[in-house]
Scaffold this motif. Structure first.
Motif, mmCIF file in Angstrom:
data_model
loop_
_atom_site.group_PDB
_atom_site.id
_atom_site.type_symbol
_atom_site.label_atom_id
_atom_site.label_comp_id
_atom_site.label_asym_id
_atom_site.label_seq_id
_atom_site.Cartn_x
_atom_site.Cartn_y
_atom_site.Cartn_z
ATOM 1 N N GLY A 1 0.828 -1.207 0.000
ATOM 2 C CA GLY A 1 0.000 0.000 0.000
ATOM 3 C C GLY A 1 0.858 1.250 0.000
ATOM 4 O O GLY A 1 2.086 1.173 0.030
ATOM 5 N N HIS A 2 0.199 2.407 -0.033
ATOM 6 C CA HIS A 2 0.919 3.682 0.038
ATOM 7 C C HIS A 2 0.172 4.635 0.952
ATOM 8 O O HIS A 2 -1.054 4.579 1.048
ATOM 9 N N HIS A 3 0.941 5.512 1.629
ATOM 10 C CA HIS A 3 0.310 6.437 2.566
ATOM 11 C C HIS A 3 0.316 7.874 2.057
ATOM 12 O O HIS A 3 -0.204 8.763 2.720
ATOM 13 N N PHE B 1 -10.391 6.636 0.443
ATOM 14 C CA PHE B 1 -10.597 5.574 -0.546
ATOM 15 C C PHE B 1 -9.255 5.161 -1.171
ATOM 16 O O PHE B 1 -9.009 3.975 -1.378
ATOM 17 N N ASP B 2 -8.421 6.136 -1.438
ATOM 18 C CA ASP B 2 -7.121 5.899 -2.091
ATOM 19 C C ASP B 2 -6.030 6.459 -1.205
ATOM 20 O O ASP B 2 -5.635 7.602 -1.378
ATOM 21 N N MET B 3 -5.451 5.600 -0.260
ATOM 22 C CA MET B 3 -5.929 4.288 0.103
ATOM 23 C C MET B 3 -5.677 4.017 1.577
ATOM 24 O O MET B 3 -5.147 2.996 1.952
ATOM 25 N N LEU B 4 -6.066 5.010 2.408
ATOM 26 C CA LEU B 4 -5.730 4.908 3.831
ATOM 27 C C LEU B 4 -6.581 3.868 4.545
ATOM 28 O O LEU B 4 -6.108 3.204 5.478
ATOM 29 N N ASP C 1 5.405 7.409 -2.100
ATOM 30 C CA ASP C 1 5.401 8.218 -3.335
ATOM 31 C C ASP C 1 4.682 7.538 -4.509
ATOM 32 O O ASP C 1 4.986 7.807 -5.669
ATOM 33 N N GLU C 2 3.699 6.689 -4.183
ATOM 34 C CA GLU C 2 3.002 5.972 -5.255
ATOM 35 C C GLU C 2 2.312 6.942 -6.212
ATOM 36 O O GLU C 2 2.309 6.745 -7.427
ATOM 37 N N GLU C 3 1.745 8.000 -5.653
ATOM 38 C CA GLU C 3 0.989 8.928 -6.497
ATOM 39 C C GLU C 3 1.890 9.722 -7.439
ATOM 40 O O GLU C 3 1.408 10.378 -8.357
ATOM 41 N N LEU C 4 3.198 9.671 -7.190
ATOM 42 C CA LEU C 4 4.131 10.337 -8.110
ATOM 43 C C LEU C 4 4.776 9.333 -9.059
ATOM 44 O O LEU C 4 5.735 9.651 -9.752
ATOM 45 N N LEU D 1 -3.586 -3.310 -1.519
ATOM 46 C CA LEU D 1 -4.734 -2.789 -0.768
ATOM 47 C C LEU D 1 -5.265 -1.495 -1.352
ATOM 48 O O LEU D 1 -5.924 -0.722 -0.659
ATOM 49 N N GLU D 2 -4.994 -1.249 -2.620
ATOM 50 C CA GLU D 2 -5.594 -0.099 -3.300
ATOM 51 C C GLU D 2 -7.109 -0.274 -3.330
ATOM 52 O O GLU D 2 -7.636 -1.381 -3.194
ATOM 53 N N ALA D 3 -7.798 0.847 -3.546
ATOM 54 C CA ALA D 3 -9.252 0.848 -3.561
ATOM 55 C C ALA D 3 -9.805 -0.112 -4.612
ATOM 56 O O ALA D 3 -9.173 -0.370 -5.640
#
Ligand SMILES: [Zn+2]
Length: 381
Positions: free
Chosen positions: A74-76, A103-106, A144-147, A169-171
């Motif tokens: 996952g990513h925070h 939702f994405d993705m805490l 840094d998944e979103e980057l 564990l992504e949405a």
């Protein structure tokens, strides 16, 4: 349910925009504390490895001493800028949770922690030690998944390489569908190089890089193949320097998405061998394949396993779906490691104002993750 929601709330209420390394580090502290204290309560080691790469903080909990078997991924970090909590505060009303990154993705991170601790408690009741029961399970939460996972890609790949399964564990997709296909992504910059000249005095002495680029755009767009699911989209560009100069340079970025590695390679080869049309002009291509596709070869067996376990446990029918957007699951699938994505929150509005999570689904999804971990661990014992 209450613990899952309160854990998600603590993480959501710590803003973690990917581009602010200090905010991501603060969020890492919060995630470490939330996940760590749950693991400790269940008799597992709570302290993660803290891995800082180029200023970005990632955490990895490795349970047990044995080889890696199951990676919970996952990513925070989130796409939400500072101040979002003021306009989109955490809330739960009528079974709908809101808040930046829920939702994405805490929520998915809370699910991972609780899935593991549920198994640990079950083991304790059965007279086994939690460490023994969860030997081979790794939880990796990156920052840094979103980057595009620029600093974490190697860490994700290293953590996955020897595993039997990667559970992302992504949405979830629509209606809670797990994600069995994600397109691979490539990115290019195509730059045309010509020669500047005064547009009024002697334009004939110039070589118009803008016109060269136009030819390149018309050559690139037909590389798309709708039937194969391949898109080739010129996105952002610039031409020239002033209004009265024949442009010496012009460039465009091109976004490519494909369902198969073969399609990615076909488009890559074609873009790299573009040849200029105007005499004296040059084309320079940079960039390439970023994320390999997550394809059915990597996901189908785990998806079937998840569907069987969901049916046995009386969890609502589990659908699967294919999506265009990428995740870190693309990297692990690209290594050939069985990967199932979209095991996290059920809801909608990722990266959008109406981001939300349906709380009724959270316990079932958590149970499903726990069942999958157990099933994978037991299949080799
Ligand atoms: Zn995500």
């Amino acid at each position: 349910m209450d613990d899952l929601i309160s854990d998600a709330r603590v993480m959501i209420e710590c803003e973690s925009p990917s581009d602010d390394h200090e905010a991501v580090a603060r969020s890492a502290e919060v995630v470490t504390s939330v996940v760590g204290s749950r693991l400790r309560e269940a008799g597992l080691p709570g302290e993660p490895e803290r891995i800082e790469i180029d200023g970005v903080t990632h955490m990895r909990w490795q349970l047990g001493e044995g080889p890696r078997r199951v990676l919970l991924l996952g990513h925070h970090d989130t796409v939400w800028p500072h101040g979002t909590l003021a306009t989109h505060p955490f809330s739960v009303h009528d079974g709908v949770m809101r808040g930046p990154g829920c939702f994405d993705m805490l929520v998915g991170i809370a699910q991972a922690a609780h899935a593991v601790t549920a198994l640990a408690r079950q083991a304790t009741k059965a007279g086994r030690t939690p460490q023994e029961a969860l030997d081979g399970v790794t939880i990796l939460i990156t920052g840094d998944e979103e980057l595009g996972s620029l600093t974490s890609r190697a860490l994700v790949e290293d953590s996955a390489r020897e595993c039997d399964a990667v559970l992302v564990l992504e949405a979830a997709g629509p209606g809670g569908a797990v994600k069995t296909e994600r397109k691979g992504a490539s990115g290019y910059v195509i730059e045309a190089v010509g020669r500047a000249a005064h547009a009024g005095l002697e334009p004939e002495k110039g070589i118009n890089a803008g016109i060269e680029l136009a030819h390149a755009l018309l050559a690139v767009a037909p590389l798309a193949d709708a039937a194969a699911g391949t898109t080739v989209t010129p996105t952002k560009g610039t031409i020239g320097t002033t209004t009265n100069t024949v442009p010496a340079r012009a460039s465009v970025t091109v976004d490519v998405r494909a369902r198969t590695a073969a399609e990615q390679r076909r488009v890559d080869a074609a873009i790299r061998t573009l040849s200029p049309t105007l005499s004296g002009a040059e084309l320079q291509v940079t960039g390439g394949i970023n994320r390999p596709p997550l394809d059915l070869d990597a996901s189908a067996a785990l998806c079937e396993r998840a569907q069987r376990l969901a049916a046995e446990a009386g969890i609502a029918t589990l659908a699967s779906c294919a999506v265009g957007g990428g995740s870190d699951g693309n990297f692990t699938a690209g290594l050939g490691v069985p990967t199932l994505d979209g095991l996290g929150a059920v809801g909608g509005g990722a990266h959008a104002d109406d981001e939300h999570t349906l709380v009724d689904h959270i316990p079932h999804r958590t149970a499903l993750v726990a069942l999958l971990i157990q099933d994978v661990l037991e299949s080799r014992r």
